[in-house]
Design an enzyme around this catalytic site. Structure first.
Site, mmCIF file in Angstrom:
data_model
loop_
_atom_site.group_PDB
_atom_site.id
_atom_site.type_symbol
_atom_site.label_atom_id
_atom_site.label_comp_id
_atom_site.label_asym_id
_atom_site.label_seq_id
_atom_site.Cartn_x
_atom_site.Cartn_y
_atom_site.Cartn_z
ATOM 1 N N PHE A 49 0.870 -1.168 0.000
ATOM 2 C CA PHE A 49 0.000 0.000 0.000
ATOM 3 C C PHE A 49 0.909 1.221 0.000
ATOM 4 O O PHE A 49 2.105 1.117 0.314
ATOM 5 C CB PHE A 49 -0.906 -0.001 1.240
ATOM 6 C CG PHE A 49 -2.367 -0.221 0.940
ATOM 7 C CD1 PHE A 49 -2.781 -1.095 -0.044
ATOM 8 C CD2 PHE A 49 -3.345 0.448 1.664
ATOM 9 C CE1 PHE A 49 -4.120 -1.310 -0.305
ATOM 10 C CE2 PHE A 49 -4.690 0.248 1.405
ATOM 11 C CZ PHE A 49 -5.079 -0.633 0.414
ATOM 12 N N GLN A 74 -7.982 14.007 4.391
ATOM 13 C CA GLN A 74 -7.270 13.259 3.351
ATOM 14 C C GLN A 74 -8.105 13.160 2.081
ATOM 15 O O GLN A 74 -9.266 12.732 2.119
ATOM 16 C CB GLN A 74 -6.936 11.852 3.840
ATOM 17 C CG GLN A 74 -6.134 11.053 2.823
ATOM 18 C CD GLN A 74 -5.649 9.740 3.402
ATOM 19 O OE1 GLN A 74 -6.392 8.766 3.434
ATOM 20 N NE2 GLN A 74 -4.406 9.721 3.866
ATOM 21 N N HIS A 91 -8.255 11.159 -1.164
ATOM 22 C CA HIS A 91 -7.738 9.950 -1.809
ATOM 23 C C HIS A 91 -7.471 10.265 -3.278
ATOM 24 O O HIS A 91 -8.290 10.917 -3.932
ATOM 25 C CB HIS A 91 -8.759 8.822 -1.679
ATOM 26 C CG HIS A 91 -8.194 7.463 -1.931
ATOM 27 N ND1 HIS A 91 -7.822 7.045 -3.189
ATOM 28 C CD2 HIS A 91 -7.929 6.435 -1.096
ATOM 29 C CE1 HIS A 91 -7.361 5.809 -3.113
ATOM 30 N NE2 HIS A 91 -7.401 5.415 -1.848
ATOM 31 N N LEU A 147 -14.860 5.673 -4.248
ATOM 32 C CA LEU A 147 -13.474 5.241 -4.146
ATOM 33 C C LEU A 147 -13.112 4.153 -5.151
ATOM 34 O O LEU A 147 -13.830 3.173 -5.322
ATOM 35 C CB LEU A 147 -13.213 4.728 -2.733
ATOM 36 C CG LEU A 147 -11.776 4.285 -2.432
ATOM 37 C CD1 LEU A 147 -10.843 5.487 -2.469
ATOM 38 C CD2 LEU A 147 -11.717 3.595 -1.075
ATOM 39 N N GLU A 153 -7.104 1.764 -3.231
ATOM 40 C CA GLU A 153 -5.656 1.835 -3.389
ATOM 41 C C GLU A 153 -5.068 0.482 -3.772
ATOM 42 O O GLU A 153 -3.946 0.403 -4.284
ATOM 43 C CB GLU A 153 -5.022 2.336 -2.090
ATOM 44 C CG GLU A 153 -3.554 2.655 -2.196
ATOM 45 C CD GLU A 153 -3.085 3.546 -1.065
ATOM 46 O OE1 GLU A 153 -2.032 3.265 -0.495
ATOM 47 O OE2 GLU A 153 -3.792 4.534 -0.760
ATOM 48 N N ARG A 186 -0.533 9.381 -0.066
ATOM 49 C CA ARG A 186 -1.767 9.809 -0.717
ATOM 50 C C ARG A 186 -1.798 11.304 -0.996
ATOM 51 O O ARG A 186 -2.311 11.743 -2.032
ATOM 52 C CB ARG A 186 -2.965 9.401 0.144
ATOM 53 C CG ARG A 186 -3.233 7.907 0.125
ATOM 54 C CD ARG A 186 -4.359 7.517 1.045
ATOM 55 N NE ARG A 186 -4.660 6.090 0.911
ATOM 56 C CZ ARG A 186 -5.598 5.465 1.613
ATOM 57 N NH1 ARG A 186 -6.311 6.132 2.510
ATOM 58 N NH2 ARG A 186 -5.818 4.179 1.425
ATOM 59 N N HIS A 201 -11.813 11.699 1.449
ATOM 60 C CA HIS A 201 -11.878 10.285 1.814
ATOM 61 C C HIS A 201 -11.858 10.008 3.307
ATOM 62 O O HIS A 201 -12.583 9.135 3.793
ATOM 63 C CB HIS A 201 -10.709 9.558 1.147
ATOM 64 C CG HIS A 201 -10.636 8.098 1.434
ATOM 65 N ND1 HIS A 201 -11.670 7.222 1.138
ATOM 66 C CD2 HIS A 201 -9.659 7.329 1.995
ATOM 67 C CE1 HIS A 201 -11.335 6.000 1.498
ATOM 68 N NE2 HIS A 201 -10.124 6.033 2.042
ATOM 69 N N ARG A 242 -2.977 10.045 6.713
ATOM 70 C CA ARG A 242 -3.109 8.648 7.120
ATOM 71 C C ARG A 242 -2.410 7.713 6.151
ATOM 72 O O ARG A 242 -2.553 7.841 4.937
ATOM 73 C CB ARG A 242 -4.590 8.258 7.232
ATOM 74 C CG ARG A 242 -4.795 6.784 7.573
ATOM 75 C CD ARG A 242 -6.246 6.467 7.849
ATOM 76 N NE ARG A 242 -7.096 6.568 6.681
ATOM 77 C CZ ARG A 242 -7.224 5.625 5.748
ATOM 78 N NH1 ARG A 242 -6.514 4.517 5.826
ATOM 79 N NH2 ARG A 242 -8.043 5.792 4.733
#
Length: 620
Positions: free
Chosen positions: A157, A271, A273, A290, A293, A324, A388, A423
């Protein structure tokens, strides 16, 4: 004050008609000349858990295993929580594929991604605890994907030094919540669905329960308890483009805590995304939804309309799997400089991977796009950043969940501290179970015999009845503007003025426009009774205005760029701003204060000094 004394003069009230928020005077007396007798049910429980996603479920499981019967309440049907939308995975340093990984490196990655604004103790509790939490979920039946030798599989990730993200295809959150619910049912944890909480019974020093209503019948509900756990999610759905459902993640938990006397922190860090769906081809229903990821974690590549793999310019080492905030700003720049699509996006392509591999690892994505006429095994997806996750929330002690208000605890995305300024992907699900266990364990130790059937003082009943009458008045609103219209306007304001790129002038404009929206709530029209979606949105609006103002004020105050908070008028990170901003209510007004950030343990400092970093090219 004893536990059952009347609520005092500092209890919180909210004027739903004018949108005025704050902790104002409430005498506990009925309104003069108002002899309406509201219809409501009184429910007693030793512990009330508000929120039925992974965080709330894990707290409830820990309580039940300690011999306590909490009551869990959710706004939707049982099992229909926002956790199910967390697709890509959950982090734990198991070392299934990279045995050199360990919890200290996980913690170091988390601190680096959070730009060292994280609470170090919260980070270490999460990273150190996650291998055991994964094994616990495995024992309870979570069907993790496996390696050829039978170990729990792990994928890359963004910004992770090693393959650390455990997964169930691309439906990890759904599988995890199902596992937790099954475990809670085995323990006979009481649950009540379709309940909305509008207020906590609080004098600013402690809580004595909560006020709300049954969304199916409209009947008022008064919960009498000495222990309340807030697990109600974040506030990313305030934005025009977001990855949440419109009726979720609108700041309920943060507003309830703030008005009850707790502090919020890090609200400026939202955040975005990098990859949300965008484009006329997908339709308005899917805008902002979304694209996990995991697509990039399995090798997906980003291209602009000129066919350039543009992350080579911004992050040649980590490419699409950089942090991100870095990838989202890169996409925003490509679009701003004319290399984006007509819909303001770019292309995400995984068609170079074997189709069978893509279908195995990303079944939900394949199915979703196939329903829209796109075969992602053969053609790219059109994507753009979307709001996000909110790093900000309630300020708590992470070993206990305590908020500083006696009897009030918080957990999950409702709180701040683990993630700092940005995050690390895969850490949201991790936080819910790692910290949820600690909070549940502590709350269990605080419950006494007398908490099983707490009394309801006259002043508390009177205060609740005042709230029920206010909700009746809200339902009867017959002006010219609907709550949904004002929520949509608020979302546009935040997207324009407090989005990926911000500056002082825009943030001030945002505050002015928010004040105008608040003023227009005097002309609100609710179409339907307390069971209607219009009424739900009206309650959401009052909550959203509170949290949006706090977020805008914090973003204006932080005069630097750090993580997800990027100020074009202050583009550098300032070491003097390695502080958290705390928001509280002082004499009915929002108040901001600063607090320094602690340092990690020696073992984590050593991991930071080693300088571990993801090498994207392992995926090539």
């Amino acid at each position: 004050m004893t536990r059952n004394s009347p609520i005092d003069q500092r209890a919180s009230t909210r004027d739903y008609a004018s949108g005025v928020e704050g902790r104002l005077d409430a005498t506990g007396e009925t309104d003069a000349g108002d002899d309406r007798d509201p219809d409501y049910e009184v429910v007693t429980t030793p512990v009330l858990v508000i929120g039925a996603g992974a965080a709330g479920a894990r707290v409830a499981i820990e309580l039940a295993e300690s011999g306590i019967d909490p009551l869990v309440i959710g706004k939707r049907d049982h099992g229909d929580a926002h956790t199910t939308w967390a697709a890509g995975g959950i982090n734990a340093a198991l070392g299934s594929l990279d045995p050199e990984d360990d919890w200290t490196i996980h913690a170091a990655d988390t601190l680096n991604e959070g730009h060292h604004l994280n609470d170090p103790e919260a980070v270490e509790l999460t990273a150190k605890g996650m291998p055991d939490r994964i094994r616990e979920l495995e024992e309870w039946g979570m069907p993790f994907d496996r390696t050829e030798d039978g170990a729990i599989n792990q994928r890359y990730f963004g910004a992770q030094s090693y393959r650390r993200t455990c997964f169930v295809g691309d439906r990890t959150g759904e599988a995890m919540l199902g596992t937790l619910i099954d475990r809670a049912r085995e323990l006979d944890v009481p649950y009540r669905e379709n309940v909305m909480i509008t207020r906590l019974l609080s004098d600013g020093r402690r809580v004595d329960g909560a006020i709300g209503f049954d969304m199916e019948t409209g009947r008022g509900l008064l919960f009498r308890t000495n222990h309340v756990v807030l697990a109600a999610g974040g506030f990313s759905a305030l934005y025009h483009r977001h990855s949440s459902r419109d009726d979720e993640n609108n700041g309920d938990g943060q507003a309830l805590a703030l008005e009850a006397g707790a502090r919020l922190m890090d609200l400026e860090f939202v955040q975005f995304h990098p990859t949300g769906m965008v484009g006329d081809r997908y339709g308005e229903k899917w805008d902002g939804r979304l694209v996990t990821e995991a697509v990039r974690g399995e090798g997906g590549r980003l291209y602009n309309t000129e066919g350039e793999r543009f992350m080579e310019r911004y992050s040649p080492d980590q490419m699409e799997l950089d942090a991100r905030d870095v990838v989202a700003r890169a996409i925003a720049r490509e679009v701003r400089e004319g290399r984006g699509t007509e819909n303001g996006g770019v292309y995400l392509d995984i068609s170079h991977r074997d189709p069978a591999y893509v279908r195995d690892r990303l079944p939900t994505m394949v199915e979703r796009f196939e329903s829209l006429g796109v075969d992602i095994t053969a053609e790219p997806m059109e994507v753009a950043p979307t709001a996000h996750y909110t790093m900000g929330g309630v300020d708590i002690d992470f070993r206990t969940g305590e908020t500083g208000v006696e009897g009030l605890y918080a957990v999950g995305e409702t709180v701040a501290g683990v993630h700092g300024a940005n995050r690390l992907g895969g850490n949201s699900l991790a936080e819910t179970v790692a910290i949820g266990k600690h909070v549940g364990d502590h709350v269990a130790s605080e419950v006494s015999t007398g908490d099983a059937d707490p009394e309801l003082a006259d002043g508390q009943r009177a205060f609740a009845e005042r709230e029920f009458r206010a909700l009746d008045d809200l339902a009867a609103s017959n002006g010219d503007v609907t709550p949904r219209e004002l929520l949509d306007e608020l979302g546009d304001v935040l997207w324009r003025t407090a989005g990926i790129l911000r500056d002082a002038d825009g943030l001030r404009d945002g505050l002015d426009e928010l004040a105008d929206i608040r003023a227009r709530t005097v002309d609100l029209r609710v179409d339907g009774d307390r069971t209607s979606r219009s009424f739900e949105y009206a309650v959401d609006l009052s909550v959203s205005l509170t949290v949006a103002e706090a977020m805008l004020r914090a973003a204006l105050e932080r005069r630097e760029s750090r993580g997800a908070h990027y100020r074009t008028d202050a583009p550098e990170t300032d070491p003097d701003w390695r502080v958290t901003l705390l928001v509280s209510i002082d004499d009915g007004e929002l108040s901001l204060a600063r607090r320094g950030v602690g340092d990690p343990s020696r073992s984590v400092r050593e991991a930071l000094e080693e300088g571990y970093e993801l090498d994207y090219h392992h995926l090539e």
